[in-house]
Design a protein around this motif. Sequence first.
Motif, PDB file in Angstrom:
ATOM      1  N   MET A 143       7.402  -2.104 -19.282  1.00 30.72           N
ATOM      2  CA  MET A 143       6.400  -1.668 -18.985  1.00 30.72           C
ATOM      3  C   MET A 143       6.291  -1.708 -17.351  1.00 30.72           C
ATOM      4  SD  MET A 143       3.452  -2.070 -21.468  1.00 30.72           S
ATOM      5  CE  MET A 143       2.167  -1.337 -20.599  1.00 30.72           C
ATOM      6  N   ASN A 144       5.358  -0.777 -16.697  1.00 32.74           N
ATOM      7  CA  ASN A 144       5.087  -1.831 -15.847  1.00 32.74           C
ATOM      8  C   ASN A 144       3.068  -0.935 -15.066  1.00 32.74           C
ATOM      9  OD1 ASN A 144       4.409   0.594 -13.494  1.00 32.74           O
ATOM     10  ND2 ASN A 144       6.169   0.826 -13.819  1.00 32.74           N
ATOM     11  N   ILE A 145       2.409  -1.939 -14.108  1.00 31.70           N
ATOM     12  CA  ILE A 145       1.348  -1.653 -13.335  1.00 31.70           C
ATOM     13  C   ILE A 145       1.578  -1.600 -11.754  1.00 31.70           C
ATOM     14  CG2 ILE A 145      -0.095  -3.190 -13.471  1.00 31.70           C
ATOM     15  CD1 ILE A 145      -2.729  -2.037 -13.909  1.00 31.70           C
ATOM     16  N   THR A 146       1.495   0.252 -11.523  1.00 33.84           N
ATOM     17  CA  THR A 146       1.498  -0.086 -10.073  1.00 33.84           C
ATOM     18  C   THR A 146       0.682   0.580  -9.589  1.00 33.84           C
ATOM     19  OG1 THR A 146       3.866   0.043 -10.665  1.00 33.84           O
ATOM     20  CG2 THR A 146       3.242   0.691  -8.785  1.00 33.84           C
ATOM     21  N   GLU A 147      -0.194  -0.539  -7.896  1.00 34.90           N
ATOM     22  CA  GLU A 147      -0.799   0.310  -7.227  1.00 34.90           C
ATOM     23  C   GLU A 147      -0.637   0.782  -5.946  1.00 34.90           C
ATOM     24  OE1 GLU A 147      -3.384   2.189  -6.483  1.00 34.90           O
ATOM     25  OE2 GLU A 147      -4.799   0.554  -7.357  1.00 34.90           O
ATOM     26  N   THR A 148      -0.520   2.039  -5.550  1.00 32.95           N
ATOM     27  CA  THR A 148      -0.182   2.422  -4.027  1.00 32.95           C
ATOM     28  C   THR A 148      -1.514   2.628  -2.875  1.00 32.95           C
ATOM     29  OG1 THR A 148       0.646   4.341  -4.393  1.00 32.95           O
ATOM     30  CG2 THR A 148       2.410   3.207  -4.520  1.00 32.95           C
ATOM     31  N   ALA A 149      -1.371   2.615  -1.915  1.00 34.17           N
ATOM     32  CA  ALA A 149      -1.862   3.138  -0.739  1.00 34.17           C
ATOM     33  C   ALA A 149      -1.308   3.435   0.591  1.00 34.17           C
ATOM     34  CB  ALA A 149      -3.287   2.819  -0.740  1.00 34.17           C
ATOM     35  N   LYS A 150      -1.920   4.325   1.164  1.00 35.00           N
ATOM     36  CA  LYS A 150      -1.809   4.812   2.353  1.00 35.00           C
ATOM     37  C   LYS A 150      -2.413   3.668   3.547  1.00 35.00           C
ATOM     38  CE  LYS A 150       0.877   8.468   2.052  1.00 35.00           C
ATOM     39  NZ  LYS A 150       1.221   9.844   2.394  1.00 35.00           N
ATOM     40  N   GLY A 151      -2.287   2.997   4.646  1.00 35.12           N
ATOM     41  CA  GLY A 151      -3.264   1.942   5.282  1.00 35.12           C
ATOM     42  C   GLY A 151      -4.039   3.425   6.460  1.00 35.12           C
ATOM     43  N   ASP A 152      -5.329   2.833   6.017  1.00 31.48           N
ATOM     44  CA  ASP A 152      -6.582   3.175   6.708  1.00 31.48           C
ATOM     45  C   ASP A 152      -6.294   3.848   8.188  1.00 31.48           C
ATOM     46  OD1 ASP A 152      -9.696   4.048   6.363  1.00 31.48           O
ATOM     47  OD2 ASP A 152      -9.171   3.136   8.199  1.00 31.48           O
ATOM     48  N   ARG A 153      -6.511   5.265   8.586  1.00 30.54           N
ATOM     49  CA  ARG A 153      -6.092   5.847   9.869  1.00 30.54           C
ATOM     50  C   ARG A 153      -6.668   5.313  10.914  1.00 30.54           C
ATOM     51  NH1 ARG A 153      -9.653  11.725   9.784  1.00 30.54           N
ATOM     52  NH2 ARG A 153     -11.483  10.740   9.035  1.00 30.54           N
ATOM     53  N   ASN A 154      -8.146   4.239  10.286  1.00 31.74           N
ATOM     54  CA  ASN A 154      -9.064   3.798  11.108  1.00 31.74           C
ATOM     55  C   ASN A 154      -8.510   1.793  11.844  1.00 31.74           C
ATOM     56  OD1 ASN A 154     -10.076   6.103  12.431  1.00 31.74           O
ATOM     57  ND2 ASN A 154     -11.722   5.424  10.662  1.00 31.74           N
TER      58      ASN A 154
END
Length: 196
Positions: free
Chosen positions: A171-182
């Motif tokens: 199993m896994n636990i994963t977090e993703t995001a895109k860099g802040d536009r500012n």
Amino acid sequence: MKKKSDTASGGTINLTYVARRIFLTKGIGVHKEKLASFEMALRNANIAEFNIVRVSSIFPPKCKIIPKSQGLKHLNAGQVLHCVIAESSTDEPYRQIASSIGIAIPKDSSVYGYLSEVHTYGQTEQQAGDYAEDLAAQMLATILGVPFNPDSSWDERKENWKISDEIVRTMNITETAKGDRNRKWTTVISAAVLIP
């Protein structure tokens, strides 16, 4: 837990600490300072109020995965907390980042398993999570003597490990995001929190 008497202070010293419970958590933080974005991610994951010690990647024998809400009830603010943590940060606008903890648990609960940490750029949640699971399962397979071809796909290896009947679960636990536009720092963390 084995304990030894400390004759000088009259207290005890813990000689063996093996976690019996683990919970998984993840979080995202955004701030103009990189360190503060990490703090925000810890807060989002509900583990900011502890003194975190990063540890390597062994899933202890006979350890149980419990819900985060239950695990937090066993903790006190300020205590030393052992965690396997994956972390990724960026200050590049819209850059995709991911952190993932993969887990591979053997069928025999008296044998230890593995946790893996993945910190990547450009991967989706599915890709990073599959990669983390694959890494943990590969490490476990090597100690169990389960044959695998590192050049085959994750799906093929996963099926091979199911057939071998040695690895009971990944199993896994994963977090993703895109860099802040500012151009603020964006940090993602994934963690396995070990509780004695």
